[in-house]
Write an enzyme that holds these catalytic residues in place. Structure first.
Site, PDB file in Angstrom:
ATOM      1  CG  ASP A  30      29.165  -9.017   0.152  1.00 53.64           C
ATOM      2  OD1 ASP A  30      30.398  -8.903   0.304  1.00 53.64           O
ATOM      3  OD2 ASP A  30      28.377  -9.228   1.105  1.00 53.64           O
ATOM      4  CB  ILE A  31      25.731 -13.083   1.451  1.00 57.87           C
ATOM      5  CG1 ILE A  31      24.469 -13.899   1.646  1.00 57.87           C
ATOM      6  CG2 ILE A  31      26.396 -12.744   2.766  1.00 57.87           C
ATOM      7  CD1 ILE A  31      24.723 -15.311   2.177  1.00 57.87           C
ATOM      8  CG  ASN A  86      38.246  -5.089   4.135  1.00 58.10           C
ATOM      9  OD1 ASN A  86      38.543  -3.916   3.962  1.00 58.10           O
ATOM     10  ND2 ASN A  86      37.004  -5.488   4.243  1.00 58.10           N
ATOM     11  N   GLY A  92      40.843  -5.677   8.812  1.00 60.56           N
ATOM     12  CA  GLY A  92      39.408  -5.934   8.917  1.00 60.56           C
ATOM     13  C   GLY A  92      38.916  -7.090   8.058  1.00 60.56           C
ATOM     14  CD  GLN A  93      41.590 -11.236   4.319  1.00 62.46           C
ATOM     15  OE1 GLN A  93      42.701 -10.760   4.560  1.00 62.46           O
ATOM     16  NE2 GLN A  93      41.406 -12.188   3.424  1.00 62.46           N
ATOM     17  CG  HIS A  99      37.266 -11.047  -0.403  1.00 60.29           C
ATOM     18  ND1 HIS A  99      37.844 -11.816   0.584  1.00 60.29           N
ATOM     19  CD2 HIS A  99      36.609 -10.046   0.230  1.00 60.29           C
ATOM     20  CE1 HIS A  99      37.553 -11.306   1.755  1.00 60.29           C
ATOM     21  NE2 HIS A  99      36.812 -10.223   1.586  1.00 60.29           N
ATOM     22  CG  HIS A 101      34.618  -5.943  -0.641  1.00 59.34           C
ATOM     23  ND1 HIS A 101      33.452  -6.371  -0.047  1.00 59.34           N
ATOM     24  CD2 HIS A 101      35.629  -6.423   0.123  1.00 59.34           C
ATOM     25  CE1 HIS A 101      33.752  -7.074   1.050  1.00 59.34           C
ATOM     26  NE2 HIS A 101      35.061  -7.113   1.174  1.00 59.34           N
TER      27      HIS A 101
HETATM   28  P1  AMP Z   1      35.839  -9.033   4.292  1.00 59.98           P
HETATM   29  O1  AMP Z   1      35.462  -8.306   5.545  1.00 59.98           O
HETATM   30  O2  AMP Z   1      36.538  -8.160   3.306  1.00 59.98           O
HETATM   31  O3  AMP Z   1      36.570 -10.329   4.588  1.00 59.98           O
HETATM   32  O4  AMP Z   1      34.457  -9.356   3.586  1.00 59.98           O
HETATM   33  C1  AMP Z   1      33.850 -10.600   3.516  1.00 59.98           C
HETATM   34  C2  AMP Z   1      32.607 -10.391   2.711  1.00 59.98           C
HETATM   35  O5  AMP Z   1      32.096 -11.660   2.366  1.00 59.98           O
HETATM   36  C3  AMP Z   1      31.490  -9.632   3.450  1.00 59.98           C
HETATM   37  O6  AMP Z   1      31.133  -8.473   2.717  1.00 59.98           O
HETATM   38  C4  AMP Z   1      30.361 -10.660   3.522  1.00 59.98           C
HETATM   39  O7  AMP Z   1      29.080 -10.080   3.382  1.00 59.98           O
HETATM   40  C5  AMP Z   1      30.698 -11.571   2.362  1.00 59.98           C
HETATM   41  N1  AMP Z   1      30.185 -12.923   2.503  1.00 59.98           N
HETATM   42  C6  AMP Z   1      30.281 -13.732   3.580  1.00 59.98           C
HETATM   43  N2  AMP Z   1      29.702 -14.921   3.341  1.00 59.98           N
HETATM   44  C7  AMP Z   1      29.239 -14.862   2.070  1.00 59.98           C
HETATM   45  C8  AMP Z   1      28.532 -15.787   1.220  1.00 59.98           C
HETATM   46  N3  AMP Z   1      28.182 -17.010   1.636  1.00 59.98           N
HETATM   47  N4  AMP Z   1      28.186 -15.372  -0.026  1.00 59.98           N
HETATM   48  C9  AMP Z   1      28.514 -14.131  -0.455  1.00 59.98           C
HETATM   49  N5  AMP Z   1      29.194 -13.239   0.283  1.00 59.98           N
HETATM   50  C10 AMP Z   1      29.538 -13.585   1.535  1.00 59.98           C
END
Ligand code: AMP
Ligand code: ZN
Length: 107
Positions: A30-31, A86, A92-93, A99, A101
Site C-alpha cells: 500500500d502506498i 472496504n 468507505g471504499q 482489494h 488489506h
Molecule cells: P480503500 O479505501 O479500501 O479503497 O483503499 C484503497 C487503498 O489503496 C488505500 O489504502 C491507498 O493507500 C491505496 N492506494 C491508492 N493508490 C495506490 C497506489 N498507486 N499504490 C498502492 N496503493 C495505493
C-alpha cells in the site's frame, strides 16, 4: 478495465512495489501504509467490490485469503495482523477494484 487504478497497476502502466503475482492474483505494498507492513491483494479480474461477488468467485476469494496469510507470515506478522475489505461507497471504499488489506506490526 479502462481508468481503473488497480488494473493499471496490474498492467504495470503504473508502478507498484510488487510482492507476489500469479495468473489470478496481484499483491503489492500500500502506498500509504497504516502499519509497519501493509499490502493489498487484488484479483487480476476487474471486480469492483464484494458487492459484485457471485458463486463463481468462491475459489478465487479462498485462494486470496490463503495467500494473504502466507504473505503476512513471510513479512514477519507471525503474531497476527488485520485484514480489511472496504466495500462500496457506504463501506468507505476509495478504489473500486476489489482489494484485501493486510496490515500489522511485527513486534
Ligand atoms: P480503500 O479505501 O479500501 O479503497 O483503499 C484503497 C487503498 O489503496 C488505500 O489504502 C491507498 O493507500 C491505496 N492506494 C491508492 N493508490 C495506490 C497506489 N498507486 N499504490 C498502492 N496503493 C495505493
Ligand atoms: Zn480494475
Amino acid at each position: 478495465m479502462e481508468n481503473c487504478l488497480f488494473c493499471k497497476i496490474i498492467d504495470k502502466q503504473i508502478p507498484s512495489k510488487l510482492i507476489y503475482e500469479d495468473a489470478d492474483i496481484f499483491v503489492f505494498h500500500d502506498i500509504n501504509p497504516a502499519a509497519e507492513v501493509h499490502f493489498l491483494l487484488i484479483p487480476k479480474e476487474h471486480i469492483e467490490s464484494m458487492l459484485e461477488l457471485t458463486d463463481k468467485h468462491q475459489e478465487l476469494m479462498g485462494k486470496m485469503m490463503v495467500k494473504a496469510n502466507k504473505l503476512a507470515i513471510e513479512h514477519g506478522l507471525t503474531k497476527g495482523y488485520k485484514t480489511q475489505v472496504n466495500t462500496g461507497k457506504n463501506g468507505g471504499q476509495e478504489v473500486f477494484h476489489l482489494h484485501i488489506h493486510v496490515f500489522g506490526n511485527r513486534g
